[in-house]
Design a protein around this motif. Structure first.
Motif, mmCIF file in Angstrom:
data_model
loop_
_atom_site.group_PDB
_atom_site.id
_atom_site.type_symbol
_atom_site.label_atom_id
_atom_site.label_comp_id
_atom_site.label_asym_id
_atom_site.label_seq_id
_atom_site.Cartn_x
_atom_site.Cartn_y
_atom_site.Cartn_z
ATOM 1 N N LEU A 43 0.832 -1.197 0.000
ATOM 2 C CA LEU A 43 0.000 0.000 0.000
ATOM 3 C C LEU A 43 0.869 1.249 0.000
ATOM 4 O O LEU A 43 2.097 1.174 0.070
ATOM 5 N N GLY A 44 0.220 2.393 -0.065
ATOM 6 C CA GLY A 44 0.907 3.674 0.001
ATOM 7 C C GLY A 44 0.159 4.622 0.914
ATOM 8 O O GLY A 44 -1.001 4.380 1.279
ATOM 9 N N THR A 45 0.810 5.732 1.283
ATOM 10 C CA THR A 45 0.181 6.736 2.129
ATOM 11 C C THR A 45 0.857 8.077 1.907
ATOM 12 O O THR A 45 2.017 8.141 1.479
ATOM 13 N N ARG A 46 0.109 9.147 2.185
ATOM 14 C CA ARG A 46 0.688 10.489 2.114
ATOM 15 C C ARG A 46 1.446 10.841 3.391
ATOM 16 O O ARG A 46 2.060 11.910 3.462
ATOM 17 N N LYS A 47 1.390 9.997 4.398
ATOM 18 C CA LYS A 47 2.202 10.226 5.598
ATOM 19 C C LYS A 47 3.670 10.030 5.206
ATOM 20 O O LYS A 47 4.048 8.989 4.664
ATOM 21 N N LEU A 48 4.486 11.020 5.468
ATOM 22 C CA LEU A 48 5.887 10.964 5.074
ATOM 23 C C LEU A 48 6.741 10.455 6.239
ATOM 24 O O LEU A 48 6.890 11.131 7.257
ATOM 25 N N PHE A 49 7.257 9.273 6.088
ATOM 26 C CA PHE A 49 8.114 8.673 7.114
ATOM 27 C C PHE A 49 9.551 9.097 6.860
ATOM 28 O O PHE A 49 10.120 8.811 5.809
ATOM 29 N N GLU A 50 10.147 9.768 7.814
ATOM 30 C CA GLU A 50 11.510 10.272 7.651
ATOM 31 C C GLU A 50 12.556 9.212 7.968
ATOM 32 O O GLU A 50 13.740 9.396 7.672
ATOM 33 N N ALA A 51 12.157 8.106 8.586
ATOM 34 C CA ALA A 51 13.031 6.965 8.832
ATOM 35 C C ALA A 51 12.373 5.730 8.243
ATOM 36 O O ALA A 51 11.146 5.694 8.066
ATOM 37 N N PHE A 52 13.165 4.723 7.912
ATOM 38 C CA PHE A 52 12.583 3.432 7.537
ATOM 39 C C PHE A 52 11.934 2.873 8.792
ATOM 40 O O PHE A 52 12.616 2.626 9.793
ATOM 41 N N THR A 53 10.633 2.711 8.768
ATOM 42 C CA THR A 53 9.867 2.442 9.981
ATOM 43 C C THR A 53 9.279 1.041 9.981
ATOM 44 O O THR A 53 8.628 0.626 9.027
ATOM 45 N N PHE A 54 9.536 0.325 11.070
ATOM 46 C CA PHE A 54 8.884 -0.957 11.332
ATOM 47 C C PHE A 54 7.897 -0.739 12.475
ATOM 48 O O PHE A 54 8.277 -0.265 13.548
ATOM 49 N N ALA A 55 6.639 -1.070 12.235
ATOM 50 C CA ALA A 55 5.605 -0.910 13.264
ATOM 51 C C ALA A 55 4.938 -2.261 13.505
ATOM 52 O O ALA A 55 4.556 -2.946 12.550
ATOM 53 N N PHE A 56 4.788 -2.632 14.774
ATOM 54 C CA PHE A 56 4.213 -3.923 15.142
ATOM 55 C C PHE A 56 2.968 -3.685 15.984
ATOM 56 O O PHE A 56 2.988 -2.901 16.940
ATOM 57 N N GLU A 57 1.882 -4.367 15.613
ATOM 58 C CA GLU A 57 0.632 -4.237 16.351
ATOM 59 C C GLU A 57 0.070 -5.629 16.656
ATOM 60 O O GLU A 57 -0.032 -6.471 15.761
ATOM 61 N N GLU A 58 -0.274 -5.829 17.929
ATOM 62 C CA GLU A 58 -0.844 -7.104 18.347
ATOM 63 C C GLU A 58 -2.364 -7.034 18.301
ATOM 64 O O GLU A 58 -2.966 -6.038 18.707
ATOM 65 N N THR A 59 -2.998 -8.069 17.803
ATOM 66 C CA THR A 59 -4.452 -8.158 17.744
ATOM 67 C C THR A 59 -4.901 -9.435 18.461
ATOM 68 O O THR A 59 -4.077 -10.251 18.881
ATOM 69 N N GLU A 60 -6.198 -9.626 18.557
ATOM 70 C CA GLU A 60 -6.709 -10.850 19.182
ATOM 71 C C GLU A 60 -6.369 -12.096 18.366
ATOM 72 O O GLU A 60 -6.413 -13.216 18.875
ATOM 73 N N TRP A 61 -6.000 -11.896 17.087
ATOM 74 C CA TRP A 61 -5.679 -13.039 16.217
ATOM 75 C C TRP A 61 -4.179 -13.289 16.121
ATOM 76 O O TRP A 61 -3.757 -14.362 15.730
ATOM 77 N N GLY A 62 -3.381 -12.294 16.457
ATOM 78 C CA GLY A 62 -1.929 -12.421 16.349
ATOM 79 C C GLY A 62 -1.300 -11.103 15.928
ATOM 80 O O GLY A 62 -1.962 -10.060 15.904
ATOM 81 N N TRP A 63 -0.028 -11.155 15.593
ATOM 82 C CA TRP A 63 0.731 -9.949 15.284
ATOM 83 C C TRP A 63 0.679 -9.575 13.802
ATOM 84 O O TRP A 63 0.749 -10.437 12.933
ATOM 85 N N PHE A 64 0.576 -8.261 13.564
ATOM 86 C CA PHE A 64 0.737 -7.679 12.233
ATOM 87 C C PHE A 64 1.937 -6.738 12.282
ATOM 88 O O PHE A 64 2.199 -6.122 13.324
ATOM 89 N N GLN A 65 2.650 -6.621 11.160
ATOM 90 C CA GLN A 65 3.748 -5.661 11.101
ATOM 91 C C GLN A 65 3.665 -4.849 9.828
ATOM 92 O O GLN A 65 3.158 -5.325 8.804
ATOM 93 N N ALA A 66 4.152 -3.608 9.908
ATOM 94 C CA ALA A 66 4.189 -2.718 8.747
ATOM 95 C C ALA A 66 5.627 -2.321 8.465
ATOM 96 O O ALA A 66 6.416 -2.101 9.396
ATOM 97 N N HIS A 67 5.967 -2.256 7.172
ATOM 98 C CA HIS A 67 7.258 -1.765 6.705
ATOM 99 C C HIS A 67 6.946 -0.467 5.952
ATOM 100 O O HIS A 67 6.266 -0.508 4.916
ATOM 101 N N ALA A 68 7.426 0.656 6.432
ATOM 102 C CA ALA A 68 7.042 1.943 5.839
ATOM 103 C C ALA A 68 8.267 2.797 5.550
ATOM 104 O O ALA A 68 9.182 2.884 6.373
ATOM 105 N N TYR A 69 8.273 3.413 4.364
ATOM 106 C CA TYR A 69 9.386 4.290 4.004
ATOM 107 C C TYR A 69 8.926 5.265 2.924
ATOM 108 O O TYR A 69 8.109 4.948 2.075
ATOM 109 N N ARG A 70 9.489 6.448 2.980
ATOM 110 C CA ARG A 70 9.166 7.496 2.009
ATOM 111 C C ARG A 70 9.990 7.288 0.737
ATOM 112 O O ARG A 70 11.174 6.945 0.806
ATOM 113 N N PHE A 71 9.360 7.484 -0.448
ATOM 114 C CA PHE A 71 10.128 7.325 -1.679
ATOM 115 C C PHE A 71 10.079 8.532 -2.609
ATOM 116 O O PHE A 71 10.802 8.561 -3.607
ATOM 117 N N ASP A 72 9.246 9.534 -2.322
ATOM 118 C CA ASP A 72 9.292 10.772 -3.103
ATOM 119 C C ASP A 72 8.805 11.928 -2.232
ATOM 120 O O ASP A 72 8.723 11.799 -1.007
#
Length: 314
Positions: free
Chosen positions: A97-126
């Motif tokens: 996916l993409g977003t207009r949120k501009l990440f200034e660092a290569f960002t790893f985000a981890f979120e726990e849910t009732e079903w298990g863990w999800f992770q996001a890999h986010a980085y700005r490219f333009d």
């Protein structure tokens, strides 16, 4: 290019940032436009919107056919007995996916849910867009019901899950041609035993693989496009080393690149397995968790990490 040095790790409300890593990113369309402009400047004839079913239309007049037709390569499939591909579907489902949120660092985000863990890999490219990849093991993906969701519903699910990291920004998909859960795929690791096939209307016309058609490396090590460009560089270099000897050039190309690609694929395998087993590490203190994440591929050792970020590692 957008350039950044930092990696940021976010889990359970804790945040750690490590510097000195050095990455760059560019929008794929912009990169293609640059390469197309260079081709036109050299007199290369470019053809677009053409569905190439096989190499037959080209091999009759060509001295060499380069099959760089991607992950689901038709040429590789057609000549599988020669290339002998080994395709390993990994455990995690992911969506690009993409977003207009501009990440200034290569960002790893981890979120726990009732079903298990999800992770996001986010980085700005333009100047105004960041990549936002969401990943989770197959069993978690199914338990969360994403398999039955429409595309827009699953994107909204990800927006809610990672709201704390998006700061009110929406997530976007560029996969307009995909419906429902089809945009969530499992990563296929591709390794080919050989990279050169001879056949077609002229039996002597070699067909050589390049890029994802020949090999893949998990997105978590960020080397897919890099590997393809390096393939092209090495093929040109090999042909310059063996003027008038195409067989020798192709043998040299395959010998050099297969070894270099294997190094990256080994690191990518380690990285892939780390993300497939996130719960193994989530009980760690945040500093230990971040350290494990940063060194997961084994390309970054303890001393290399100290060299990159002396202030953080000490």
């Amino acid at each position: 290019f957008n350039h950044w040095d930092d990696i940021e790790v976010n889990i359970r409300g804790h945040k750690i940032r490590s510097g000195g890593h050095g990455f760059c990113g560019i929008g794929r369309r912009r990169l293609l436009n640059i390469l197309q402009e260079r081709c036109e400047g050299l007199g290369v004839r470019l053809v677009f919107e053409t569905d190439v079913q096989s190499e037959d239309a080209y091999a009759a007049e060509a001295d060499l056919v380069i099959a760089s037709d991607g992950l689901n390569s038709r040429i590789r499939t057609r000549h599988a007995e020669t290339y002998r591909p080994d395709i390993d579907l990994r455990d995690c489902r992911f969506v690009w996916l993409g977003t207009r949120k501009l990440f200034e660092a290569f960002t790893f985000a981890f979120e726990e849910t009732e079903w298990g863990w999800f992770q996001a890999h986010a980085y700005r490219f333009d100047d105004d867009t960041s990549t936002f990849i969401v990943e989770t093991p197959e069993r978690v993906w199914r338990a969360a019901g994403i398999e039955a969701m429409e595309k827009e519903e699953s994107i909204a699910f990800c927006e809610r899950l990672f709201a704390a990291h998006l700061d009110g920004h929406r997530l976007m998909s560029n996969a307009a041609h995909l419906r429902g859960s089809a945009q969530w795929i499992r990563f296929p690791r591709v390794v080919c035993r050989t990279w050169v096939h001879r056949g077609g209307p002229r039996a002597t016309t070699p067909i050589v693989l390049m890029g994802d058609a020949a090999h893949t490396a998990h997105f978590s090590v960020g080397s897919g496009t890099k590997l393809a460009v390096e393939d092209a560089i090495e093929l040109a270099r090999s042909m310059a080393k063996h003027p008038g000897d195409l067989d020798g050039a192709l043998a040299d190309y395959e010998a050099v690149r297969s070894v270099e690609v294997l190094k990256i694929q080994n690191a990518a395998r380690n990285s892939t397995e780390w993300f497939e087993n996130v719960p193994r590490y989530t009980g760690m203190e945040i500093e230990q968790f971040a350290y494990s994440l940063l060194t997961r591929s084994q390309r970054i050792s303890h001393e290399n990490l100290r060299l990159r970020d002396t202030q953080w590692l000490g």
